[in-house]
Design an enzyme around this catalytic site. Structure first.
Site, PDB file in Angstrom:
ATOM      1  CE1 TYR A  14       4.443  -6.322   3.856  1.00  9.04           C
ATOM      2  CE2 TYR A  14       3.626  -8.461   3.558  1.00  9.04           C
ATOM      3  CZ  TYR A  14       3.533  -7.194   3.129  1.00  9.04           C
ATOM      4  OH  TYR A  14       3.254  -7.034   1.804  1.00  9.04           O
ATOM      5  CG  ASP A  50      -1.980  -0.999   1.143  1.00  6.28           C
ATOM      6  OD1 ASP A  50      -2.262  -1.651  -0.094  1.00  6.28           O
ATOM      7  OD2 ASP A  50      -2.279  -1.750   2.276  1.00  6.28           O
TER       8      ASP A  50
END
Length: 291
Positions: free
Chosen positions: A130, A69
């Protein structure tokens, strides 16, 4: 759940070569990975650089492992691109260096190599990892790290966050922590979710799953920070997960603390089967059947 051995969509068209690109970027100045009309994106920058260095009139489209994003960073992103055989023959030994001369400083391609048969940067991946980094120092974040670390203005109990995280592991419907997209499943296999306080005081979360739905990591982090600072009990994130609906108390934390660190792939002889498995729509019944 049975899956076919391969899919024609994984075959590279005659005359083309599939090239794997390993890259990293600072996402602060980008509107995410995916190309968008009128916006600066990582995909747009890399595709334009490829077009220029190959002296092509057409754009070569990239397929990526993780569509990050806006504002999210990547250290271990993977993409693939199908190039004409003649272009690859000319560029293969100098493509990385030539891209370095054309890409903005926020984006680097570290490796470009011919991919094995059936490799697909998106569907072949078996997991993505992540990291989310937070500082709870009362003075704030080191100015040199401010673009990559979130400041949380409450002291964090890492043990409580880890206890709450353990309750979320496994294959579940993460609808309560995802922004729904039409036709997309929210069932994910969360394999690792843990927190540690580094020697410099930064609290670092590691999140690993087969894949992630939209806003999933940042929503999980938001819920666990509320546990860490004592605003919610350790059982609360699991209760939200079980409820299966978005809870207004779950905040999607800011993107700049999040970095895609690594994408893992199976051995070359398992790629076709992995692609078929990844494309199959997941259900919780499938997860129960496979244990």
């Amino acid at each position: 759940m049975s899956t076919p051995a391969y899919d024609d969509r994984d075959l590279v068209a005659p005359g083309l070569v599939r090239v794997r690109l390993d890259l990293s970027y600072d996402g602060a100045a980008f509107s995410g990975w995916a190309r968008q009309e009128g916006r600066r994106t990582v995909q747009g920058e890399v595709e334009e650089a490829l077009r220029i260095v190959t002296r092509s009139d057409e754009r070569f489209e990239l397929t990526v492992a993780g569509r990050t994003d806006a504002g999210v960073h990547a250290r271990g992103q993977v993409a693939h691109v199908d190039l004409p055989e003649a272009v690859w023959a000319e560029q293969r030994d100098r493509l990385v260096r030539r891209l370095a001369g054309r890409l903005p400083h926020e984006v680097r391609v570290w490796r470009a190599e011919e991919a094995p048969p059936y490799f697909n940067a998106r569907f072949s991946a078996i997991w993505r990892r992540y990291a989310y980094r937070v500082s709870d120092h009362p003075g704030g974040v080191d100015p040199l790290l401010r673009g990559h670390v979130l400041w949380h203005n409450w002291p964090l109990d890492v043990a409580a966050m880890n206890d709450a995280s353990l309750r979320l592991l496994g294959t579940h419907d993460f609808a309560a922590f995802c922004k729904r997209r039409e036709g997309a499943t929210t069932i994910r296999a969360l394999r690792d979710l843990r927190w540690e306080r580094r020697p410099d005081g930064i609290v670092e979360g590691t999140v690993r799953a087969d894949a992630f739905c939209h806003n999933m990591v940042r929503s999980l982090v938001g819920a666990l920070l509320f546990v860490g600072d004592g605003h919610r009990p350790r059982q609360w994130p699991a209760a939200v997960l079980a409820a299966g609906t978005r809870d207004s108390a779950v905040h999607v934390v800011r993107p700049h603390g999040l970095t895609l660190e690594e994408v893992a792939y199976p051995s070359a002889d398992e790629l076709a089967a992995r692609n078929a498995e990844a494309r199959a729509r997941r259900t919780l019944a499938d997860a129960d059947a496979t244990g």
